[in-house]
Design an enzyme around this catalytic site. Structure first.
Site, PDB file in Angstrom:
ATOM      1  N   GLN A   1       0.832  -1.197   0.000  1.00  0.00           N
ATOM      2  CA  GLN A   1       0.000   0.000   0.000  1.00  0.00           C
ATOM      3  C   GLN A   1       0.870   1.251   0.000  1.00  0.00           C
ATOM      4  OE1 GLN A   1      -3.313  -0.473  -0.096  1.00  0.00           O
ATOM      5  NE2 GLN A   1      -3.793   1.670  -0.158  1.00  0.00           N
ATOM      6  N   PHE A   2       1.372   1.647  -1.174  1.00  0.00           N
ATOM      7  CA  PHE A   2       2.239   2.824  -1.247  1.00  0.00           C
ATOM      8  C   PHE A   2       1.507   4.091  -0.847  1.00  0.00           C
ATOM      9  CE2 PHE A   2       0.203   3.208  -5.350  1.00  0.00           C
ATOM     10  CZ  PHE A   2       0.148   4.580  -5.573  1.00  0.00           C
ATOM     11  N   THR A   3       0.181   4.106  -0.949  1.00  0.00           N
ATOM     12  CA  THR A   3      -0.565   5.320  -0.639  1.00  0.00           C
ATOM     13  C   THR A   3      -0.499   5.701   0.837  1.00  0.00           C
ATOM     14  OG1 THR A   3      -2.627   4.092  -0.381  1.00  0.00           O
ATOM     15  CG2 THR A   3      -2.147   4.968  -2.575  1.00  0.00           C
TER      16      THR A   3
END
Length: 135
Positions: free
Chosen positions: A68-70
């Site tokens: 989950q880079f966000t």
């Protein structure tokens, strides 16, 4: 968790705990390394956040690991987040994999998403309890 859309959607991972389970959304930043992944996995496995102050290791809770880079989105300026603090895929993917491998080595039943894919993740949050783990 599914990847794809419509009739092309494919289930790639699923945990259906008979008791409790965890969804670990894993973000990686530029300063993270294999040691960070190891320490966070160990911490998650032992963290006493389940019923009766139990840990995932106490009850054998399955864990769904999703990249989950966000999580590293910066919304301080303007109306669009920036992702500058997120590590690039070539750095992040092996660290997310290492995180999952450490959990498996500790005895966890681990399922993973597909790195970089558009995933649809369904969650039943019993609590709700959401915890941010950092070192």
């Amino acid at each position: 968790m599914t990847v794809g859309a419509g009739s092309a959607a494919e289930t790639v991972a699923e945990i259906r705990p008979d008791g409790q389970g965890l969804l670990a959304l894993v973000g990686v930043t530029h300063t993270d390394d294999v040691g960070t992944a190891r320490k966070l996995a160990e911490k998650l496995w032992q963290l006493r956040i389940l019923d009766d102050e139990k840990s995932a290791s106490d009850v054998g809770a399955p864990i769904l690991v999703v990249s989950q880079f966000t999580l590293y989105g910066n919304t301080a300026k303007g109306r669009r987040p920036t992702w500058n603090a997120a590590a690039p895929g070539a750095v992040a993917e092996p660290l997310v994999d290492a995180f999952a491998e450490v959990l498996t080595g500790l005895g966890a039943r681990v399922q993973t998403g597909v790195f970089g894919a558009h995933m649809q993740v369904d969650l039943v949050n019993d609590g709700p309890v959401t915890v941010l783990l950092e070192l």
